[in-house]
Design a protein around this motif. Structure first.
Motif, PDB file in Angstrom:
ATOM      1  N   LYS A 141      31.739 -22.281  30.929  1.00  0.00           N
ATOM      2  CA  LYS A 141      31.803 -22.017  32.364  1.00  0.00           C
ATOM      3  C   LYS A 141      33.223 -21.693  32.795  1.00  0.00           C
ATOM      4  O   LYS A 141      34.195 -21.970  32.079  1.00  0.00           O
ATOM      5  CB  LYS A 141      31.253 -23.215  33.146  1.00  0.00           C
ATOM      6  CG  LYS A 141      29.769 -23.448  32.876  1.00  0.00           C
ATOM      7  CD  LYS A 141      29.181 -24.544  33.740  1.00  0.00           C
ATOM      8  CE  LYS A 141      27.672 -24.643  33.486  1.00  0.00           C
ATOM      9  NZ  LYS A 141      27.036 -25.695  34.321  1.00  0.00           N
ATOM     10  N   VAL A 142      33.324 -21.079  33.967  1.00  0.00           N
ATOM     11  CA  VAL A 142      34.636 -20.734  34.501  1.00  0.00           C
ATOM     12  C   VAL A 142      35.380 -22.017  34.839  1.00  0.00           C
ATOM     13  O   VAL A 142      34.876 -22.870  35.582  1.00  0.00           O
ATOM     14  CB  VAL A 142      34.495 -19.835  35.748  1.00  0.00           C
ATOM     15  CG1 VAL A 142      35.866 -19.579  36.376  1.00  0.00           C
ATOM     16  CG2 VAL A 142      33.810 -18.513  35.388  1.00  0.00           C
ATOM     17  N   LEU A 143      36.563 -22.157  34.277  1.00  0.00           N
ATOM     18  CA  LEU A 143      37.419 -23.312  34.566  1.00  0.00           C
ATOM     19  C   LEU A 143      38.299 -23.012  35.783  1.00  0.00           C
ATOM     20  O   LEU A 143      38.421 -23.834  36.689  1.00  0.00           O
ATOM     21  CB  LEU A 143      38.283 -23.644  33.343  1.00  0.00           C
ATOM     22  CG  LEU A 143      39.326 -24.755  33.496  1.00  0.00           C
ATOM     23  CD1 LEU A 143      38.644 -26.081  33.819  1.00  0.00           C
ATOM     24  CD2 LEU A 143      40.160 -24.870  32.216  1.00  0.00           C
ATOM     25  N   ALA A 144      38.899 -21.812  35.782  1.00  0.00           N
ATOM     26  CA  ALA A 144      39.781 -21.432  36.885  1.00  0.00           C
ATOM     27  C   ALA A 144      40.042 -19.940  36.811  1.00  0.00           C
ATOM     28  O   ALA A 144      39.835 -19.306  35.766  1.00  0.00           O
ATOM     29  CB  ALA A 144      41.098 -22.207  36.810  1.00  0.00           C
ATOM     30  N   THR A 145      40.501 -19.385  37.934  1.00  0.00           N
ATOM     31  CA  THR A 145      40.933 -17.989  37.973  1.00  0.00           C
ATOM     32  C   THR A 145      42.288 -17.936  38.661  1.00  0.00           C
ATOM     33  O   THR A 145      42.635 -18.830  39.445  1.00  0.00           O
ATOM     34  CB  THR A 145      39.936 -17.106  38.754  1.00  0.00           C
ATOM     35  OG1 THR A 145      39.822 -17.604  40.104  1.00  0.00           O
ATOM     36  CG2 THR A 145      38.562 -17.106  38.108  1.00  0.00           C
ATOM     37  N   CYS A 194      36.042 -11.104  40.983  1.00  0.00           N
ATOM     38  CA  CYS A 194      35.325 -12.373  40.872  1.00  0.00           C
ATOM     39  C   CYS A 194      34.111 -12.437  41.792  1.00  0.00           C
ATOM     40  O   CYS A 194      33.207 -13.258  41.568  1.00  0.00           O
ATOM     41  CB  CYS A 194      36.266 -13.531  41.193  1.00  0.00           C
ATOM     42  SG  CYS A 194      37.673 -13.640  40.071  1.00  0.00           S
ATOM     43  N   ALA A 227      34.947 -21.334  39.687  1.00  0.00           N
ATOM     44  CA  ALA A 227      34.923 -22.562  38.888  1.00  0.00           C
ATOM     45  C   ALA A 227      33.533 -23.197  38.917  1.00  0.00           C
ATOM     46  O   ALA A 227      32.925 -23.368  39.969  1.00  0.00           O
ATOM     47  CB  ALA A 227      35.958 -23.549  39.405  1.00  0.00           C
ATOM     48  N   GLY A 228      33.021 -23.506  37.729  1.00  0.00           N
ATOM     49  CA  GLY A 228      31.740 -24.170  37.591  1.00  0.00           C
ATOM     50  C   GLY A 228      30.573 -23.253  37.311  1.00  0.00           C
ATOM     51  O   GLY A 228      29.516 -23.726  36.887  1.00  0.00           O
ATOM     52  N   TRP A 254      35.921 -22.909  30.029  1.00  0.00           N
ATOM     53  CA  TRP A 254      35.803 -24.190  29.328  1.00  0.00           C
ATOM     54  C   TRP A 254      34.336 -24.577  29.264  1.00  0.00           C
ATOM     55  O   TRP A 254      33.632 -24.576  30.266  1.00  0.00           O
ATOM     56  CB  TRP A 254      36.611 -25.261  30.049  1.00  0.00           C
ATOM     57  CG  TRP A 254      36.587 -26.616  29.396  1.00  0.00           C
ATOM     58  CD1 TRP A 254      37.079 -26.935  28.165  1.00  0.00           C
ATOM     59  CD2 TRP A 254      36.050 -27.826  29.939  1.00  0.00           C
ATOM     60  NE1 TRP A 254      36.889 -28.271  27.893  1.00  0.00           N
ATOM     61  CE2 TRP A 254      36.258 -28.851  28.971  1.00  0.00           C
ATOM     62  CE3 TRP A 254      35.429 -28.152  31.140  1.00  0.00           C
ATOM     63  CZ2 TRP A 254      35.851 -30.160  29.175  1.00  0.00           C
ATOM     64  CZ3 TRP A 254      35.031 -29.462  31.345  1.00  0.00           C
ATOM     65  CH2 TRP A 254      35.228 -30.460  30.374  1.00  0.00           C
TER      66      TRP A 254
END
Length: 542
Positions: A34-38, A18, A500-501, A31
């Protein structure tokens, strides 16, 4: 009651790097692009809904999409249609001449034959082609063969005649017209190349858009999702801005592009862009105005980079100073005062000195502690110049593919002591200068694997070690290709890491870039999957 967000896409069961600080995880959820979570596969699959797309990475390695910090996207696309003069395609002088003759045979008489990519040091003859060589290969066509660096070209007699170039032609400032025994030998360097380029038909808007799309699709196939186009306006002036906008509107802009505007006297598009409101930062994350570029010198391998000490065996040759100090300082101050970031070409320590001085003066007159003016290439800085860059917030923007492709050439033209110290990226990383990297395509191939190999081994394609103290770790090399590429564009909060984001720009490779041998990275690695804003834009999984 909290609303549960369901991911649009989940990639799981992989080793997903990441970012340098963030490390690796098993899965990422996306989502709205964009990255929502990892996190772990189990954690991310908990975000799965009825319409979520799920991609099983089968244990493969993924990273943020790569960011090429300096290439010429339009030129890369157009050159893909020229004769391939690179050492891989034309390893000998005879092979190069044969390729030119074969292209001439299928080109209507009188039309141009263009080639790019030769390096005289790698040819079996050890010399540049000549006008006479090209006359024999293509007597009925104007021919222009450009060296890999883009700073030297060879023209045949028809091309020189069309351009009106004779032995009596005045040598342009910042240029070289080659003579042998008082006769034109066809070599044109730096500003002298413009004499011939002026009579070559300009690319049409349709050809520019085709070039953007063709090159952009190629970058995606390599895992590159963002790039800087390093001299917009160089081929067709302001029409290139129009071509980019049209490509974007038509859905034919495959990659994120940060536009660097050509600012050289006489060919600058900066005034036109300024009047159109195209200042640094204008645009969106797909197409944004970045910086202004001027050329201060040439290339080291072509012996035209401006040095403070002469080239090996040429005691009178310090390279080419393209512009007087006063002109450089005036352009830099003017652009700086208008809010532009600068990204100027300076390879030799003479050019780097001129540029840093101009940046320092502009920043002193109009302070901006986070403007991030860049030194493109930055091949041979002194320790004192590095310290001044650090103090002023100036970023080195090298292309480490040069070490792989041209390292031996640097040693041959500068001597071993100076040559091996080219592009000291390890020093910059230790100083906290956040060096990025790229290819300068079509100077080098945009293929990222020779670049990564050079950063972690400091070895040339022939195996010469170019100062092992400048090696980077695998993580540092990937950081240069991702996070620091974004930082150099003032975009580190929107891309370059998988957090995220940030945009879900992701590349998946068939080798683990953190554990594979350098040789496997160089010669046996492919990009299998590329995502831009969470959409699959390249798929070679078979």
């Amino acid at each position: 009651m909290a609303v549960r967000i369901e991911a649009d896409l989940i990639l799981h069961n992989g080793r997903i790097w990441c970012g340098r600080e963030e490390g690796s995880c098993e899965a990422v959820a996306v989502w709205q692009g964009k990255v929502l979570a990892t996190g772990s596969s189990a954690e991310m699959l908990n975000l799965k809904g009825s319409r979520t797309e799920v991609i099983d990475l089968d244990g493969r390695f993924a990273s943020p999409g790569l960011i090429d910090n300096h290439l010429h996207l339009i030129s890369t696309g157009i050159v893909m249609g020229w004769v391939d003069a690179t050492p891989a395609a034309a390893p000998t002088h005879a092979a190069l001449m044969r390729q030119i003759a074969e292209r001439a045979a299928v080109t209507p008489k009188g039309e141009w034959v263009r080639a790019r990519g030769y390096d005289q040091v790698k040819l079996d003859t050890g010399r540049h082609p000549t006008r006479a060589d090209l006359d024999l290969a293509a007597p009925d066509h104007p021919v222009l063969v450009t060296r890999a660096c883009g700073h030297v070209a060879i023209a045949n007699s028809k091309a020189l005649t069309l351009a009106g170039v004779t032995e009596a032609t005045p040598v342009p400032d910042g240029g070289v017209i080659g003579l042998t025994d008082g006769k034109l030998n066809g070599l044109l360097a730096e500003n002298a190349m413009n004499l011939v380029k002026a009579v070559i038909p300009s690319a049409t808007t349709a050809e520019l858009i085709d070039g953007i799309e063709r090159a952009g699709q190629y970058l995606l196939s390599l895992g590159i999702t963002s790039c800087m186009d390093a001299a917009v306006g160089q081929l067709s002036g302001f029409a290139e801005i129009q071509a980019y906008e049209m490509a974007k509107i038509a859905g034919r802009l495959p990659v994120r592009v940060w536009l660097t505007l050509l600012g050289d006297p006489g060919v600058s598009i900066v005034e036109d862009c300024w009047r159109a409101g195209l200042v640094s930062g204008a645009g969106d994350d797909m197409l944004r105005v970045g910086a202004v570029k001027i050329f201060l010198d040439g290339s080291a391998g072509g012996r035209t980079a401006w040095m403070t000490k002469p080239y090996k065996d040429e005691p009178e040759n310090l390279g080419v100073q393209m512009l007087p100090d006063a002109v450089v300082e005036e352009i830099v101050q003017s652009c700086h005062d208008r809010g532009y970031q600068m990204a100027c070409h300076a390879i030799g320590d003479g050019a780097i000195e001129q540029l840093i001085t101009a940046y320092e003066k502009a920043l002193a007159a109009n302070p901006d502690p986070d403007r991030r003016h860049r030194v493109e290439h930055c091949g041979y800085p002194s320790a004192e110049q590095n310290a001044r860059m650090k103090a002023a917030g100036i970023l080195p923007a090298p292309q480490m593919a040069f070490i792989h492709d041209f390292g031996d050439s640097y040693i041959s033209v500068l001597g071993e002591e100076r040559g091996v110290k080219s592009y000291p990226i390890g020093t910059w990383a230790r100083m906290g200068l956040k060096p990025s990297t790229g290819s300068d395509s079509p100077v080098c191939s945009p293929n990222p694997f020779p670049d990564l190999y050079a950063m972690i081994t400091r070895q040339t394609g022939k195996g010469t070690v170019m100062d092992a103290s400048e090696k980077l770790s695998r993580e540092e090399a990937l950081q240069a290709y991702t996070e620091y590429g974004a930082h150099s564009q003032r975009a580190e909060n929107v891309k370059g890491r998988l957090v995220a984001g940030q945009w879900a720009d992701i590349a998946v490779f068939d080798n683990d870039l953190l554990t594979a041998s350098p040789e496997a990275i160089l010669s046996d690695t492919r990009c299998l999957l590329t995502l831009l804003a969470g959409n699959v834009v390249h798929d070679a999984r078979g």
